[in-house]
Design an enzyme around this catalytic site. Structure first.
Site, PDB file in Angstrom:
ATOM      1  N   GLU A   1      -0.380 -56.692  -2.456  1.00 23.32           N
ATOM      2  CA  GLU A   1      -0.975 -55.354  -2.402  1.00 23.32           C
ATOM      3  C   GLU A   1      -2.353 -55.522  -1.776  1.00 23.32           C
ATOM      4  O   GLU A   1      -3.326 -55.836  -2.455  1.00 23.32           O
ATOM      5  CB  GLU A   1      -1.083 -54.742  -3.806  1.00 23.32           C
ATOM      6  CG  GLU A   1      -1.498 -53.284  -3.800  1.00 23.32           C
ATOM      7  CD  GLU A   1      -2.867 -53.045  -4.403  1.00 23.32           C
ATOM      8  OE1 GLU A   1      -3.426 -51.959  -4.172  1.00 23.32           O
ATOM      9  OE2 GLU A   1      -3.381 -53.930  -5.107  1.00 23.32           O
TER      10      GLU A   1
ATOM     11  N   ASP B   1      -1.396 -57.999  -7.364  1.00 26.89           N
ATOM     12  CA  ASP B   1      -2.327 -56.877  -7.364  1.00 26.89           C
ATOM     13  C   ASP B   1      -3.669 -57.255  -6.745  1.00 26.89           C
ATOM     14  O   ASP B   1      -4.150 -58.382  -6.900  1.00 26.89           O
ATOM     15  CB  ASP B   1      -2.541 -56.410  -8.811  1.00 26.89           C
ATOM     16  CG  ASP B   1      -3.449 -55.208  -8.911  1.00 26.89           C
ATOM     17  OD1 ASP B   1      -3.100 -54.151  -8.365  1.00 26.89           O
ATOM     18  OD2 ASP B   1      -4.523 -55.338  -9.537  1.00 26.89           O
TER      19      ASP B   1
END
Length: 774
Positions: free
Chosen positions: A466, A413
């Site tokens: 990401e 993330d």
């Protein structure tokens, strides 16, 4: 008797402030009046008496003398000269007695080599050494506790095993490592515990175990002792095959899911890991997805963070069950041919006082300077990647999920926030690196190190970034100058496509570039095309809610969107609920709107996605050459006026032709370029009546003509559905049977003759039949 123990030591033991209690408590060899003896000291608040029991000497008992009213005891054993194994018998004020090995009679459970590797940032199995771990140590069953707190004045372990009394189990500091350690033979599975830390400024806090493998259900937050290696896996074949897995040439159609809101049980309670295995996995398999990607299941206190503010990096959340039940879920996925990807959050952590924040009174896991150590917008701390113990904590954690829980990949993330020191910060809110730039050099080195180690130790495992930036080489190998990720989320494609598809079709011709621009940079990285959870929250609307037009047009637009996405090169991801066109924005606080499936529109959308997914998995042209320019060819991408795009997807086995019409105009007898001569059949049409479309389909095979169209030498004429996607497949020419050579035999003289001539009468009937063939 007081002369054997310094009053200073007694005072600090009684007050829970001693940094090395093992030098005071336990058994020690000594000399008394020139004679060798041993002395045993113990501390148990409010104990009425303590006795040493010598098991090697006929269980001889040595009553201890109380030296301090709070429970400090000592006895000198003059008839023993060397250390021996013993137990302590405790008696309380009511006369109850119990026995246990003395926690201060055991050697450290971490070796000097363990501490050296941890300090160097290269102890990749540190999760087997740190935290609370059930084990047998030097013949005794119990639990070893260790925690990194180099600037703490004192640390003790508190829990069910000592009535949460911070004075009873002080830990020792192991040299300059900053690690505090203690083995407690009284601890057992299921015991809850924390670390009681006297911080450098004298402030006292109770901290959960940074390496804890199980936790209480929120809002409680104690760690729980749990055996990690008890579960018997049944996925050996899967794990063996994973080591040879090559994502580049394999299908990857990911169903992104939040376990707590995919579906709820009676009373709006969460489904357990076991119930999810029984319900989610069959659904994913039936729908034709190849992977499940879970929003973070690492322990977190606040449901509204969706798991992205982690307080227990090594603990699967107890909201849905135990660690073994989570393993059972992953195991069931593997047995059903489904890969498991876990969202992982190494970019930041919350400021909750019971967790990592200011652990020993200093910025231990984070930077002290808020310009380096805080995400202002998120209200969280940033990890100090330059500190080797912190980098080791995170790297080992990534390996831990793959090793202990058989996770097949991590979606990392907020990579953009790791790469940039100025991420979401104004001037004056960040500090440049040593060269004056905004690159976070320490985080970059951490990512490279981590991806290199995982590639070596867990071949076949996925590392997915990401990342919303244009950082070069995210998926390039580290030894080639890249960051070493397997794949990167294509945030640019997602933003461009969604901004395009939300337009009224009459305006789409002015924004054709948003539809086609993704191919201009597609081969720069290994991309995953994503329609993720972030796009269906915070007033962004659901996927069906983004679609313009009336109800029919909205559903047609959504079918078209999914069809275009599946045909476009790159791996695929869709967030849950999008497959049946949920109208409501997603909320972690409730179940998906499964009741919508009582209506035809939603049933038909789900049926379309299911058929599209299965076609994707079946046909290698969708995925075998996702990252090879040979796998994609535009037929027509410049016809903005009609807003129709067409392209070819191919593998070594097959070609598929895609046409997407982004307007509600029907085109009869439309000329579509095709790469080869032949007869083409319609494999899938998003406008089919069974999907809720207007049924502008091509039921009759389409014969190509040797006339160029678009970028192809041949063309076919077909009917183009409104707001529709069509996939054509060329009929494979029938192979002509090869003429069989007559069998021969070698005569005695060495010449070869026709074997049939030996018995010509036996071949008469067959020869007659063959004569009728064209």
């Amino acid at each position: 008797m007081l002369t054997t123990t310094k009053l200073y030591d007694i005072f600090h033991i009684v007050n829970g402030e001693h940094s090395d209690p093992h030098t005071v408590l336990g058994m020690h060899e000594m000399e008394e009046d020139g004679r060798k003896a041993v002395v045993v000291r113990a501390f148990l608040p409010n104990a009425a008496g303590i006795t040493v029991i010598d098991y090697a000497n006929k269980r001889k008992k040595y009553p201890m003398e109380r030296l301090h009213a709070d429970g400090f005891f000592e006895v000198t054993i003059a008839d023993r000269e060397e250390w021996f194994r013993y137990q302590l018998e405790y008696t309380d004020a009511d006369g109850n007695t119990w026995r246990s090995y003395d926690p201060y009679s055991f050697s450290p459970t971490l070796s000097e080599f363990d501490r050296h590797l941890f300090g160097a940032g290269t102890h990749y199995e540190i999760y087997e050494k740190m935290g609370g771990r059930l084990m047998t140590h030097e013949g005794a069953r119990g639990a070893a506790f260790s925690v990194w707190a180099p600037n703490a004045k004192a640390v003790s372990v508190i829990g069910d095993f000592n009535n949460w009394d911070a004075r009873r189990s002080p830990m020792r500091r192991l040299g300059e490592s900053g690690i505090w350690e203690l083995f407690l033979p009284a601890a057992a599975e299921g015991d809850k515990y924390k670390f009681h830390v006297t911080q450098c400024d004298g402030r006292v806090v109770d901290k959960t175990d940074p390496y804890g493998v199980y936790a209480e259900v929120r809002p409680n937050n104690a760690s729980v002792l749990y055996p990690l290696k008890r579960y018997k896996w049944k996925d050996r074949r899967w794990m063996t095959a994973r080591r040879k897995y090559d994502f580049r040439t394999a299908p990857m159609n990911i169903y992104e899911v939040h376990l707590g809101s995919w579906k709820r049980a009676e009373g709006d309670r969460f489904l357990t890991y076991t119930e999810l295995a029984e319900q989610l996995i069959p659904y994913v398999k039936e729908m034709g997805y190849t992977h499940i990607e879970m929003l973070p299941v690492e322990e977190h206190p606040f449901d509204g963070s969706w798991g992205y503010q982690v307080t227990g990096y090594y603990a699967p959340t107890s909201r849905y069950g135990s660690p073994d039940e989570f393993k059972q879920f992953v195991d069931a996925c593997h047995q059903n041919g489904i890969s498991v990807i876990l969202d992982w959050v190494p970019a930041h952590f919350p400021k909750d006082d019971f967790a990592l924040a200011r652990f020993d009174g200093t910025a231990l896991y984070e930077h002290q300077d808020p310009r380096l150590g805080e995400h202002i917008q998120w209200g969280t701390y940033i990890f100090n990647y330059g500190r080797k113990e912190v980098a080791n904590f995170l790297l080992a954690n990534a390996l831990y999920w793959m090793d202990i829980f058989h996770i097949d990949g991590l979606r990392v993330d907020a990579v953009a926030s790791l790469l940039r020191l100025d991420f979401c910060k104004e001037e004056g809110q960040w500090l440049p690196n040593v060269y004056g730039g905004s690159e976070n050099l320490e985080a970059i080195e951490f990512l490279k190190h981590m991806n290199s180690v995982i590639a070596e130790r867990e071949p076949g495992a996925l590392m997915i970034a990401e990342d919303s930036t244009a950082w070069p080489g995210v998926t390039k190998k580290v030894d080639e100058g890249g960051l070493g990720f397997s794949l990167k989320w294509n945030m640019g494609w997602m933003n461009d496509f969604l901004s395009y598809i939300k337009l009224d079709p009459i305006y789409r011709k002015y924004h054709q570039n948003k539809l086609t621009f993704g191919m201009a940079y597609h081969y720069a990285e290994n991309f995953v095309l994503v329609l993720s959870h972030d796009e269906v929250v915070h007033t962004k609307s659901s996927m069906i809610g983004k679609m313009p037009g009336d109800v029919w047009q909205s559903f047609a637009n959504l079918r078209l969107s999914y069809g275009f996405m599946m045909g476009h090169p790159g791996k695929k991801l869709l967030f849950m609920g999008g497959e049946f066109a949920q109208y409501s924005e997603w909320s972690e606080a409730r179940s998906l709107d499964w009741h919508l499936l009582q209506y035809a529109d939603h049933q038909e959308m789900q049926a379309y996605v299911k058929e599209l997914n299965h076609l994707y998995a079946e046909e290698s042209a969708f995925w075998a050459e996702d990252f090879d320019p040979n796998g994609f060819q535009w037929i027509e991408c410049d016809d903005a006026e009609s807003s129709i795009v067409s392209f070819v997807r191919r593998s070594q086995e097959k070609e598929l032709v895609f046409l997407c019409n982004f307007t509600p105009v029907v085109h009869r007898g439309f000329s579509l370029g095709v790469p080869q001569e032949g007869v083409y059949h319609e494999r899938l049409n998003s406008d089919a009546a069974r999907f809720g479309g207007s049924d502008v389909i091509n039921a009759v095979p389409l014969q190509s003509r040797a006339e160029p169209a678009g970028r192809c030498p041949f063309r076919v004429e077909l009917d183009v559905p409104p707001l529709g996607m069509v996939i054509l497949e060329r009929e494979q020419p029938k192979k002509q049977p090869r003429a069989k050579k007559p069998k021969t035999r070698t005569a005695a003289n060495g010449t070869k003759t026709d074997a049939k001539r030996k018995h010509p009468e036996k071949n008469t009937e067959k020869t007659a039949k063959q004569a009728d063939l064209p």
